[in-house]
Design a protein around this motif. Structure first.
Motif, mmCIF file in Angstrom:
data_model
loop_
_atom_site.group_PDB
_atom_site.id
_atom_site.type_symbol
_atom_site.label_atom_id
_atom_site.label_comp_id
_atom_site.label_asym_id
_atom_site.label_seq_id
_atom_site.Cartn_x
_atom_site.Cartn_y
_atom_site.Cartn_z
ATOM 1 N N VAL A 155 0.863 -1.178 0.000
ATOM 2 C CA VAL A 155 0.000 0.000 0.000
ATOM 3 C C VAL A 155 0.899 1.227 0.000
ATOM 4 O O VAL A 155 1.754 1.381 0.878
ATOM 5 C CB VAL A 155 -0.940 0.005 1.219
ATOM 6 N N LEU B 75 -7.054 0.332 4.248
ATOM 7 C CA LEU B 75 -5.942 -0.221 3.474
ATOM 8 C C LEU B 75 -4.808 -0.654 4.393
ATOM 9 O O LEU B 75 -4.239 -1.736 4.253
ATOM 10 C CB LEU B 75 -5.427 0.808 2.470
ATOM 11 N N THR C 76 -2.544 -6.535 3.377
ATOM 12 C CA THR C 76 -1.445 -5.586 3.157
ATOM 13 C C THR C 76 -0.209 -6.078 3.887
ATOM 14 O O THR C 76 -0.219 -6.267 5.101
ATOM 15 C CB THR C 76 -1.834 -4.192 3.683
#
Length: 481
Positions: free
Chosen positions: A147, A216, A222
């Protein structure tokens, strides 16, 4: 462009208006008027982007580094073809001058070119084994899904700075541009589509930190996060990433001292001080944030600095003045408050201090190039990162006082030192608690240098071979034969 253009998000190789059905305005900093809209994405959109990146990652990792680098070179070729478009887009969206915008396009190409060239020397190690019939090897492998969260001061260059190394090392990416500057990212993804990067390798969602950034960062999908932003933003990201123990590369704020000793070349130092403060309207993390000048040359230095500052022209950034507006109204208002509170507390205003909007752009985020003489180190103007076109000047007694003041801070991104004394130069190099030290040199950077902070100015860093390491994790193999 029409009066209000709509730009969509890019997920799994497709353009989408997001699931919420809501849109966010993008304002022109020079006029503070809306000119574009982007989707206000939801958690569902974030999950869709992360799922796409997760599905695409194994096949992307299976390519050779040189195959991945070919896509970066193709992106660079497209960016060069569209140079004028992106430069004008940066002016419209971020407020920097057209000249500075062209420089940002050039830097973006440079970041991605360096990453592409790095494909040739991605390597691990072979170690002596402890027993016969064994091999001991350490490989470097991608994290998986990255990310990438970008700040508003360099909307395009930060994409290149993060996307290049992330992709060449085999990671897939979900881009999260700043909510004030999302259009550049959308247009960059148009190039991603044109060069045929496989679907899901690069994704982009738009929205604010709470609605988009937080989900995110907190997602278990992630595996590594790269952020350029404020210290407060970095702290929030670190907390959200803690449960999943995701890798972190946090390039955060600082308060760079510009230290001028009595034996410095005063002419060159004054010119460098002005450039390092007012470039991009002071919206650079390594900008000169406070001049600390030895008392015996303070008057001489200040006079020469003011000569430079008083020639800085503001105006419509498309017309290539010396300085444009600040990127957001909140930034402009904060800068104005810092100046007004410093003057009320006794700081002497030497130049600027007003909004000073050009004719016809009175509603824009303008603030004049400003210089103040400050004797009180406790002022917020001295303690806090300004991130705008305001420069406080403090008198110091000697090098020891400068080092003490600089190191008393809980951040340490960069510092400038001006002296001809080699012993004192080495003293500063040894003792300044910052990631970068510029010695007898103005603001600059190299693609193969390492850009990182000490203390609260960050974890990890960007650029060069050390920066590439932030996108790789190690795997050790014990092989018997």
């Amino acid at each position: 462009m029409t009066a209000i253009d709509r730009f969509r998000c890019f997920i799994d190789g497709r353009w989408t208006e997001g699931s919420s059905g809501e849109w966010m305005e993008v304002l022109d900093p020079a006029s503070n008027r809306p000119w574009a809209e982007v989707p206000a994405c939801s958690t569902a959109d974030c999950e869709e982007a992360l799922d796409a990146a997760t599905r695409a990652q194994p096949a992307w990792q299976a390519l050779t580094p040189m195959q991945r680098a070919e896509y970066l070179e193709a992106l660079n070729a497209k960016l060069e073809e569209n140079r004028e478009h992106f430069a004008r887009l940066l002016v419209r969206e971020q407020g920097k001058t057209l000249r500075e915008a062209h420089g940002e396009v050039t830097d973006t190409i440079g970041y991605m070119r360096y990453a592409a060239q790095s494909a040739r020397w991605l390597r691990g190690d072979i170690w002596p084994a402890d027993a016969p019939g064994e091999r001991l090897m350490t490989f470097k492998v991608p994290y998986g899904v990255c990310v990438a969260i970008c700040a508003y001061n360099y909307p395009l260059a930060l994409i290149g700075r993060k996307l290049g190394p992330a992709l060449v090392t085999g990671n897939t990416v979900v881009l999260k541009p700043h909510e004030a500057t999302p259009v550049t990212a959308a247009e960059f993804c148009r190039l991603v589509e044109e060069v045929g990067i496989p679907a899901g390798v690069v994704n982009m969602v738009t929205g604010d930190g709470a609605s988009v950034g937080a989900p995110l960062v907190a997602s278990s999908k992630t595996r590594v996060i790269t952020l350029t932003g404020s210290i407060a933003a970095g702290q929030r990201v670190a907390r959200l990433a803690a449960d999943n123990l995701a890798g972190l590369c946090l390039e955060l704020g600082g308060k760079a001292p510009f230290i001028v000793l009595a034996d410095a070349d005063i002419d060159k130092a004054a010119e460098a001080a002005a450039i390092a403060r007012f470039a991009n309207s002071g919206q650079v993390c390594i900008c000169n944030e406070t001049v600390m000048v030895e008392a015996s040359v303070a008057d001489q230095f200040t006079a020469k600095l003011l000569e430079k500052v008083n020639t800085i022209r503001t105006g419509n950034p498309m017309d290539n003045p010396d300085m444009g507006p600040l990127a957001t109204r909140a930034a402009r208002d904060r800068v104005q408050h810092l100046v007004e509170s410093a003057v009320a507390a006794g700081a002497e205003l030497l130049a600027g201090g007003k909004q000073g909007a050009p004719e016809g752009l009175e509603d824009g985020n303008w603030f004049q190039p400003t210089v103040l003489a400050c004797g009180d180190a406790s002022l917020p103007l001295i303690r806090e990162e300004i991130f705008g076109p305001v420069l406080p000047i403090m008198r110091i007694d000697d090098a020891e006082q400068a080092i003490a003041l600089a190191n008393a801070r809980n951040d340490g991104l960069s510092a400038y030192v001006w002296t001809r004394d080699s012993s004192r130069i080495n003293l500063f190099i040894d003792r300044l608690e910052t990631g970068t030290v510029f010695v007898n040199k103005g603001i600059s950077g190299s693609f193969h240098g390492y850009h990182n902070g000490h203390k609260r100015s960050g974890i990890g860093g960007e650029d060069g071979p050390y920066g590439l390491e932030n996108y790789l994790q190690k795997r050790t193999v014990y092989l018997g034969y």
